[in-house]
Motif scaffolding. Sequence first.
Motif, PDB file in Angstrom:
ATOM      1  N   ARG A   1      37.210  53.053 -11.159  1.00 43.50           N
ATOM      2  CA  ARG A   1      36.669  51.998 -10.290  1.00 43.50           C
ATOM      3  C   ARG A   1      37.008  52.281  -8.828  1.00 43.50           C
TER       4      ARG A   1
ATOM      5  N   GLU B   1      34.360  52.854  -5.817  1.00 40.17           N
ATOM      6  CA  GLU B   1      34.398  52.087  -4.560  1.00 40.17           C
ATOM      7  C   GLU B   1      34.517  53.022  -3.357  1.00 40.17           C
TER       8      GLU B   1
ATOM      9  N   ARG C   1      27.974  44.086  -6.053  1.00 40.43           N
ATOM     10  CA  ARG C   1      28.920  44.286  -7.148  1.00 40.43           C
ATOM     11  C   ARG C   1      28.479  43.424  -8.336  1.00 40.43           C
TER      12      ARG C   1
ATOM     13  N   TRP D   1      27.143  48.533  -7.703  1.00 36.78           N
ATOM     14  CA  TRP D   1      28.404  48.891  -8.389  1.00 36.78           C
ATOM     15  C   TRP D   1      28.502  48.010  -9.626  1.00 36.78           C
TER      16      TRP D   1
END
Length: 340
Positions: free
Chosen positions: A49, A53, A89, A124
């Motif tokens: 993750r 990012e 997101r 994401w």
Amino acid sequence: MQPEPTDSPAIPSPLPWQAEPWQRLGAQWRAGRCPHALLFSGQGGLGKRRFAEAFAALSLCDQPRDGLACGSCRGCRLWQAGSHPDFLRVEPEKPGGPLKVEQIRRLGGFVDRTSGREGARVVWLAPAEAMNINAANALLKNLEEPSASVIFLLITDSPSGLLPTIRSRCQSVAFPAPAEEPALRWLHEGGLDDCAARRALAVAGGAPLLAARLAEPESRELRDQFLADLTALAQGSTGAVALAGRWETPGEAVELSRLLQFWQHWIAQMLRARSCDLTADEEIMALLQRLPGSGSDSLRPLFGFSDQLQQARRALLGGSNPNKRLLVEELLIRWAKLYR
């Protein structure tokens, strides 16, 4: 201590053991050949993750420096504020919950519009395996007809839980566990001594971020209690049904699938100790000594039980939503039978 696996700095950067995939993906980005969909996969606790990012921040940065987001341009400031118009997101509404089809359908408004800053737009999405069949099919439509300049970043601990058609439309970026030396160095820098770092890394299956979390006192205490209960069950001083009620929901420090991973780790230690004539931790050796029989014949039931643990973990991680009480009870009953 290092931050927990979901934490990352305001402007994230890849972790030390992620240098190779970062360089490879960065080269594609600089050459204008970045795929429209990337699938980051590997066991939990490796920093997937954070890597995603970091790549999202790089993609949205106005003036990258040294292969990373600069941290000072308008794009980076918007990222830091959590208000970048070209970043979306998508994650479950509740921890451990599903990604719903309604959430995926809302992607349409984001991917169909033009960028507010004439650059990339980034979706994401994690954990990707949390999508049910309807949500996965809704996402597939976006992947089959990608909008210009949109990049999908899908993160998963369990790629087998995704539709093959989704996997085939993504460039896969696999994250193996790092070599022991850089993992231990990172844990040492986080404040763990060598003994604690090695023990935590072993039980975490080589995943450094998970090891840092498992080294926290609450997690260590829970793990020690679970091993003590398994020992008591092997000794016949407690019952499987009573223990199942205690461990079907371990608590916030450790989830059930992680308990089964610990269990597998202890069984692996038992198998190595007997087959290679080695020693292990005192508690593990005590369990091994109580096991009926000797030599290779005594190990066959352990191998079979390890396979059952693996199947149970797959059921928990694969989204099939098994009855946890019955699953744990069945495992504990079989564990007790190994010692009869």
